[in-house]
Write a protein that holds these residues in place. Structure first.
Motif, mmCIF file in Angstrom:
data_model
loop_
_atom_site.group_PDB
_atom_site.id
_atom_site.type_symbol
_atom_site.label_atom_id
_atom_site.label_comp_id
_atom_site.label_asym_id
_atom_site.label_seq_id
_atom_site.Cartn_x
_atom_site.Cartn_y
_atom_site.Cartn_z
ATOM 1 N N ASP A 183 0.731 -1.235 -0.022
ATOM 2 C CA ASP A 183 0.065 0.009 0.042
ATOM 3 C C ASP A 183 0.778 1.439 0.053
ATOM 4 N N LEU A 184 2.365 1.204 0.654
ATOM 5 C CA LEU A 184 2.874 2.136 0.554
ATOM 6 C C LEU A 184 4.074 1.727 0.025
ATOM 7 N N VAL A 205 9.894 2.236 6.384
ATOM 8 C CA VAL A 205 8.938 0.916 5.890
ATOM 9 C C VAL A 205 8.766 0.399 7.310
ATOM 10 N N SER A 206 9.532 0.230 8.033
ATOM 11 C CA SER A 206 9.328 -0.798 9.490
ATOM 12 C C SER A 206 8.412 0.023 10.192
ATOM 13 N N LEU A 207 8.275 1.002 10.138
ATOM 14 C CA LEU A 207 7.302 1.912 10.933
ATOM 15 C C LEU A 207 5.846 2.039 10.218
ATOM 16 N N THR A 208 5.682 1.575 9.201
ATOM 17 C CA THR A 208 4.421 1.817 8.481
ATOM 18 C C THR A 208 4.029 0.397 8.100
ATOM 19 N N VAL A 209 2.513 0.547 7.608
ATOM 20 C CA VAL A 209 1.670 -0.906 7.485
ATOM 21 C C VAL A 209 1.927 -1.275 5.849
ATOM 22 N N ARG A 240 -1.186 2.875 -2.662
ATOM 23 C CA ARG A 240 -2.007 3.811 -2.137
ATOM 24 C C ARG A 240 -1.128 5.105 -2.278
ATOM 25 N N ILE A 241 0.017 5.019 -1.846
ATOM 26 C CA ILE A 241 0.994 5.917 -1.532
ATOM 27 C C ILE A 241 2.347 5.658 -2.303
ATOM 28 N N LEU A 243 6.041 7.216 -2.364
ATOM 29 C CA LEU A 243 6.842 8.214 -1.681
ATOM 30 C C LEU A 243 8.209 8.244 -2.488
ATOM 31 N N LYS A 292 13.179 13.670 10.633
ATOM 32 C CA LYS A 292 12.262 14.362 11.077
ATOM 33 C C LYS A 292 10.999 13.444 10.782
ATOM 34 N N LEU A 293 10.781 13.108 9.815
ATOM 35 C CA LEU A 293 9.525 12.334 9.563
ATOM 36 C C LEU A 293 9.351 11.184 10.497
ATOM 37 N N LYS A 296 8.898 12.023 13.904
ATOM 38 C CA LYS A 296 7.519 12.238 14.231
ATOM 39 C C LYS A 296 6.526 11.105 14.266
ATOM 40 N N ILE A 297 6.756 10.102 13.448
ATOM 41 C CA ILE A 297 5.909 8.607 13.377
ATOM 42 C C ILE A 297 6.222 8.202 14.746
ATOM 43 N N VAL B 242 7.117 18.010 6.798
ATOM 44 C CA VAL B 242 6.988 16.661 7.389
ATOM 45 C C VAL B 242 5.470 16.346 7.880
ATOM 46 N N TYR B 246 3.399 13.001 7.022
ATOM 47 C CA TYR B 246 2.710 12.477 8.204
ATOM 48 C C TYR B 246 1.366 12.281 8.010
ATOM 49 N N LEU B 254 -1.937 4.165 7.360
ATOM 50 C CA LEU B 254 -0.645 3.540 6.993
ATOM 51 C C LEU B 254 0.516 3.409 8.158
#
Lengths: 305, 256
Positions: A183-184, A205-209, A240-241, A243, A292-293, A296-297, B242, B246, B254
């Motif tokens: 999906d990402l 990638v490890s932080l997203t589904v 879906r996304i 990046l 930063k991203l 943030k996650i 960011v 996010y 996701l």
């Protein structure tokens, strides 16, 4: 219309059945292994297989020509992959028939095919008419026909697989979900200076589904930083996304990414071609934005648990 | 050793402009020798330097640019160049190009190696090498990223979806090369000047006994998926950049 398909892999076997139904014809399939023949028999009335071993185009082509010599196909289908195209070229050359590659849509009026194919590095679509018989290389998609309990016939081909060319394969050691089903998809381009810096991509990638990462062709084929790449000669994705990080957006790359629902691009060059093909174009330094991203996650995750 | 290299005049896709209705202005777009074809020429010249070979280059078309790319190949070190004159060269079917190369080889060959680019920038079908292989009856190794030759055996590596393939075989062979294969040389002023004096030979289809078949193209349009094109300058506002990424990830569910 009789349609012969070269069943290179399981995903393509399923997708090719959609193309066959669109053309409306009686389907035959040739696969390079018994395992794929079993898969094919769920979707094809008649399947032939040979024990191909490691891919070598002329060997594979001989087997497909053997079947073509028995059934006289009007249309022969191959996936528009490196292997598929090479075998298809040998096949069309031997049969002296038209060959059209990079096809994204098929249609026909009586016995004239109407095909849409990508040209100019994927920046244009051409509509081409072709008479029969024809060899078509189709850009693989991910659609699947409905599952059925049908089982078509399977026959083993006994052909000589001797060859003047010897071949060996150093397989990739993969991992993670397949790109085509994610999906990402995070794609890394030449904006990355060192191989180690891809660690940021892996962490994201490890932080997203249901996400996966890949690169542009130079990073894989030239630098050897990844196992696969996105683009016309590599993998086509439809997440879906999408990046794209440090990716300039050359047409040959974008062909593999255009079906994405949302495209986000991070690039320090405000005039990079990808600026014209992104929903969100972040102008800036990936080395500042990605950390930063990730942070943030991570922090949002901690604060919400 | 005798080597034939095939080169194609290709549209420089990165400089393609469009009409309002999205049809590409191909006629006014700059042309050049295909990038991977240039790598094929380079590979041929390297073999010539190492083992001694005569290198012939062939292209199909009928413009002054075709003569230019033959001279570009001369400046790199090619010995002899031919143009097969076809007015509507852009619409020739790939199988007809195969017929042309076959007839040309029968006339001027045999060749130990036929080298060409894996795919062109404009039509990128990646099939010409194998069509030629079929028509002439010489085995093919395609999409080669790295090539070596020890005087008797060619060893070629090709990076594909499932791994690195290593092919080995003695000539004669048809080999298609990617742009990863080498870094083509930049001709010197001396070789450029010399290339201008060399003869470019021309042949017509009738002389080769080839009947052309053409592709029926109905329409060509720009392929474009309309995008939002929202620009955020992270240099000005890193937080906002960011936050934007996010929130999209979050919105699509996701984020773990």
């Amino acid at each position: 219309m009789k349609i012969l398909c070269y069943g290179e892999n399981s995903e393509w076997i399923k997708y090719s059945r959609i193309i066959i139904d669109k053309l409306g014809g009686y389907p035959y399939c040739v696969t390079p292994s018994r395992e794929l023949a079993e898969e094919s028999s769920k979707y094809f009335e008649e399947t032939y297989f040979f024990n191909g071993g490691v891919y070598e185009p002329s060997k594979y082509c001989r087997a497909i020509l053997e079947v073509a010599g028995r059934i006289f196909p009007d249309v022969s289908l191959f996936p528009s992959t490196i292997k598929g195209r090479t075998i298809a070229g040998l096949y069309a050359g031997a049969r002296d028939e038209s060959i059209i590659t990079d096809i994204v849509d098929v249609d026909h009026e009586d016995s004239v095919l109407k095909l849409k194919r990508l040209v100019y590095g994927g920046s244009c679509i051409a509509t081409i008419k072709s008479t029969l018989p024809a060899t078509l290389c189709i850009t693989p998609g991910t659609q699947k026909p409905p599952e059925t309990s049908r089982k078509g016939s399977i026959e083993e081909l006994r052909i000589s697989l001797e060859n003047r060319i010897t071949v060996s394969l150093n397989p990739r050691v993969g991992g993670g979900p397949p790109l085509e089903k994610s999906d990402l998809v995070v794609a890394a381009g030449r904006g990355f200076k060192n191989r180690e810096d891809l660690e940021m991509v892996r962490e994201l990638v490890s932080l997203t589904v249901n996400s996966a990462w890949s690169v542009t062709r130079p990073l894989a084929a030239e630098y050897g930083w990844a196992d696969n790449w996105i683009g016309i000669s590599g993998v086509t994705v439809n997440p879906r996304i999408y990046l794209a990080v440090g990716v300039s957006g050359q047409p040959l790359h974008m062909v593999g990414a255009r079906n994405s629902k949302i495209i986000i691009a991070i690039n320090k060059d405000p005039n990079a071609p990808i600026s014209q093909e992104a929903d969100y174009f972040i102008v800036g330094d990936l080395y500042k934005i990605l950390p930063k991203l990730i942070e943030k996650i991570k922090t949002t995750k901690t604060s919400s648990t | 050793m005798k080597i034939l290299t095939l080169i194609k005049l290709t549209v420089d896709v990165s400089q393609l402009k469009y009409e309002k209705d999205g049809s590409p202005l191909v006629e006014i777009a700059p042309n050049k020798m295909g990038d991977s074809d240039k790598c094929a020429v380079e590979e041929a010249i390297r073999l010539k330097e190492r083992y001694g070979a005569s290198v012939t280059v062939l292209t199909v078309g009928a413009t002054r640019d075709h003569e230019r790319i033959i001279r570009d190949a001369y400046a790199m070190g090619v010995d002899e160049g031919y143009i097969i004159e076809v007015e509507e060269y852009q619409k020739l079917q790939a199988t007809t190009i195969g017929d042309i190369v076959k007839a040309f080889v029968e006339k001027t060959g045999p060749y130990d190696l036929i080298l060409l680019g894996a795919g062109s920038l404009d039509t990128h079908s990646y099939t010409l090498g194998s069509i030629i292989s079929s028509k002439i009856g010489i085995p093919i190794i395609s999409s080669v990223d790295s090539l070596s030759y020890n005087g008797s055996i060619v060893k070629a590596e090709s990076v594909m979806e499932d791994g690195v393939y290593v092919f080995q075989a003695p000539p004669p062979l048809v080999i298609t090369l990617t742009t990863e294969a080498n870094e083509p040389r930049i001709p010197t002023l001396k070789t450029i000047l010399k290339s201008k004096k060399m003869e470019v030979k021309k042949l017509r289809l009738e002389e080769l006994g080839v009947k052309p078949r053409y592709v029926t193209i109905e329409d060509v349009r720009k392929y474009f998926v309309e995008r939002k094109k929202i620009i955020i300058d992270a240099g000005e506002d890193l937080e906002k950049a960011v936050e934007t990424i996010y929130s999209i990830l979050k919105m699509e569910g996701l984020v773990k």
